[in-house]
Design an enzyme around this catalytic site. Sequence first.
Site, PDB file in Angstrom:
ATOM      1  N   HIS A 408       1.217  -0.491   0.225  1.00 14.44           N
ATOM      2  CA  HIS A 408      -0.407  -0.255  -0.022  1.00 14.44           C
ATOM      3  C   HIS A 408       0.995   1.460   0.379  1.00 14.44           C
ATOM      4  O   HIS A 408       0.866   2.276  -1.018  1.00 14.44           O
ATOM      5  CB  HIS A 408      -0.772   0.149   1.083  1.00 14.44           C
ATOM      6  CG  HIS A 408      -1.662   1.050   1.380  1.00 14.44           C
ATOM      7  ND1 HIS A 408      -3.370   1.112   1.360  1.00 14.44           N
ATOM      8  CD2 HIS A 408      -1.507   2.369   2.700  1.00 14.44           C
ATOM      9  CE1 HIS A 408      -3.229   2.675   1.459  1.00 14.44           C
ATOM     10  NE2 HIS A 408      -2.937   3.415   2.143  1.00 14.44           N
ATOM     11  N   GLU A 409       1.564   1.450   0.913  1.00 15.11           N
ATOM     12  CA  GLU A 409       3.085   2.271   1.129  1.00 15.11           C
ATOM     13  C   GLU A 409       3.805   2.566  -0.325  1.00 15.11           C
ATOM     14  O   GLU A 409       3.867   3.266  -0.866  1.00 15.11           O
ATOM     15  CB  GLU A 409       3.202   2.330   2.649  1.00 15.11           C
ATOM     16  CG  GLU A 409       2.404   2.026   3.306  1.00 15.11           C
ATOM     17  CD  GLU A 409       2.296   3.200   3.700  1.00 15.11           C
ATOM     18  OE1 GLU A 409       2.308   4.862   3.355  1.00 15.11           O
ATOM     19  OE2 GLU A 409       0.823   3.377   4.115  1.00 15.11           O
ATOM     20  N   HIS A 412       1.743   4.527  -2.838  1.00 16.04           N
ATOM     21  CA  HIS A 412       1.890   5.769  -2.956  1.00 16.04           C
ATOM     22  C   HIS A 412       3.360   5.921  -3.404  1.00 16.04           C
ATOM     23  O   HIS A 412       4.073   7.689  -3.486  1.00 16.04           O
ATOM     24  CB  HIS A 412       1.814   6.372  -1.010  1.00 16.04           C
ATOM     25  CG  HIS A 412       0.524   6.112  -1.102  1.00 16.04           C
ATOM     26  ND1 HIS A 412      -0.461   6.557  -1.317  1.00 16.04           N
ATOM     27  CD2 HIS A 412       0.111   5.381   0.464  1.00 16.04           C
ATOM     28  CE1 HIS A 412      -1.288   6.333  -0.431  1.00 16.04           C
ATOM     29  NE2 HIS A 412      -1.337   6.315   0.333  1.00 16.04           N
ATOM     30  N   HIS A 415       3.566   6.655  -6.709  1.00 19.07           N
ATOM     31  CA  HIS A 415       3.053   7.424  -7.227  1.00 19.07           C
ATOM     32  C   HIS A 415       3.794   8.698  -7.474  1.00 19.07           C
ATOM     33  O   HIS A 415       4.136  10.298  -8.606  1.00 19.07           O
ATOM     34  CB  HIS A 415       1.683   7.625  -6.828  1.00 19.07           C
ATOM     35  CG  HIS A 415       0.755   8.611  -7.111  1.00 19.07           C
ATOM     36  ND1 HIS A 415      -1.082   8.778  -6.469  1.00 19.07           N
ATOM     37  CD2 HIS A 415       0.869   9.884  -8.423  1.00 19.07           C
ATOM     38  CE1 HIS A 415      -1.406   9.613  -7.228  1.00 19.07           C
ATOM     39  NE2 HIS A 415      -1.075  10.081  -8.721  1.00 19.07           N
TER      40      HIS A 415
END
Length: 624
Positions: A408-409, A412, A415
């Site tokens: 999940h991190e 980020h 991105h």
Amino acid sequence: MRKKAQLITAMMLFSTTVAVSQMKVREELPEKYKWNLSDLYATDDTWKEEKQKVQQNMQKAASYKGKLTQSATVLLEALTFNSALIKEMSRLSSYASMKSDQDTRVTKYAGMKQELQQLFSEYGALTSFMEPELLTLDEDKLNTFFAKEKELVTYKFYLTDLIRKRAHRGSEEVEKVMAYSALMAGNAANIFSTFFNAEFPHPEIELNGERVKLNSANFALYRASEDRGVRSKVFATYFRKLNEFQRTFGAQLYGNINAALFTTKARNYESTLKRALDGGNIPTDVFHNLITNVNGNLETFHRYLNLRKRMMGLDTLHYYDLYAPLVEKVDLEYSVEEAIENILKSLQPLGTHYVDVSKRAFHERWIDMYPNEGKRSGAYSNGSAYDVHPYILMNYNGKYNDMTTLTHELGHTMHSYLTNKQQHFANADYSIFVAEVASTLNEELLNDYMLQQIKDDKTRLAILGNYLEGAKGTLFRQTQFAEFESMIHEQVAKGEALTGEDFDNMYLDLTKRYYGHDKNVCIVDDYVKSEWSYIPHFYYNFYVYQYATSFTASTALSEKVLRGTDQDRKKYLNFLASGSTKYPVELLVDAGVDMNTSEPFDLTIAKINKVMAEMETILKRMGK
């Protein structure tokens, strides 16, 4: 502000992961599991020297006062100066913040964070003339400037968006006051973070003959125990200790809401919600429709809760059962190395470049992996150091959920990395509304990959169950949080004072409704009323709903990435590199999903029900 199917025995994992998770001294952790902040600044002294340079340089801002609209050349020069300075200040802030998060008890780094807050406030006051001056530009003159200075196109989105929000900007004097008010605006959040992470007297509890301190990491670890007695004891002990400080937590949150209300009124918005969403030009209907749609589909959520009760063999499901393993004696625990291997293989549909950069994150010390005494709880990705690389803070405990949190991190981080590489700093930030899409899509890819590898019924049940856990935690739980936020902000806007006891009562009633307490779907014990008090996101003001909208967007996009064309995948990667060149809803349309419709939500509910149907089929096949 926030990425193989081989299983090992529980005993092996217990001897490695738990030993690391209980290390109390940061210096004892292997270097390869700690982020390398020297990539930002070699030493604290270097940081201080750079800060002093910025302080001196920022005084030049005053030289542009009264000149911004005189010519395209001066405007470009001023915006370039401003952008470069904020870039350096963001890097300084990243270093101080992450140094502090390593051990929140170290006052030196807490002080450095405060210095940067003051610096941003001081610079905001120095440049308070800029936006009022820019707002005197009419559209025709601005277009003339764009034609004369081609490089001004870098700042076109910023300038046109500023003019869109003209009604919410004030005079130079008003803007100066607003800049200085930033010194106070974050006080409630800072006090909460310091108190909860560094000074809160986390309770000790006896588990299996050993005394264990229930800090945030251990609470997350032991609430997932297979032993129901342990879970019940851990929840009751932790939440009751929180309740001892109900008045303090209540005063902090009430202060935060009032700070938000002050800015809302000063900026001429009709509500704190409207102000929070207007930054990304997001219609408030997106927020309200989410809450309406989730409340209209609570039966789907209750179906999941009843399925959990059935799989756990319980007569009555309690709130403290919600983090326990769905399937008994299935080893869903992974060392960091196994997690990395699984994650990298799951990301292959996104292409070689995406995977190669992800490898760098794991092997070049972009990640602070394990918990240590005093370390900030939770996990996040920090991509604000534009010229360096993003960083990830983890508190890895070896569970499947920790592996999903890591990917999940990493979503980020990718991105941030891709948009930082593709866009000028002025356009490299991206809206919170789209921030959770990359992270939740990474989770979708990991779940899909794990299901491809694992054919064993029990283990498949656990993986499918993990998807449902994500839906519970991201769609339903975050929407519940969003509705709670909406309620408390509306109450304060009406002039009502809220205390810790008021927050308790409102939170408990709402939680009971969501979890079907009165229908005997899931019993919400009264001590759960205190849960709101340790959720840091309530200090971010209407942040959490975007977890839920991103979950629905990523569900739709993951189908295109996994089963679509190369063009579909290219559109998604372009979306990740787009930064703030368009409004977030428009960026998602370009990526292939329209958040103005109910389609993403409907697809998500359909997938949730499909997963539950498969699980029920497996249970029937297993004779359960």
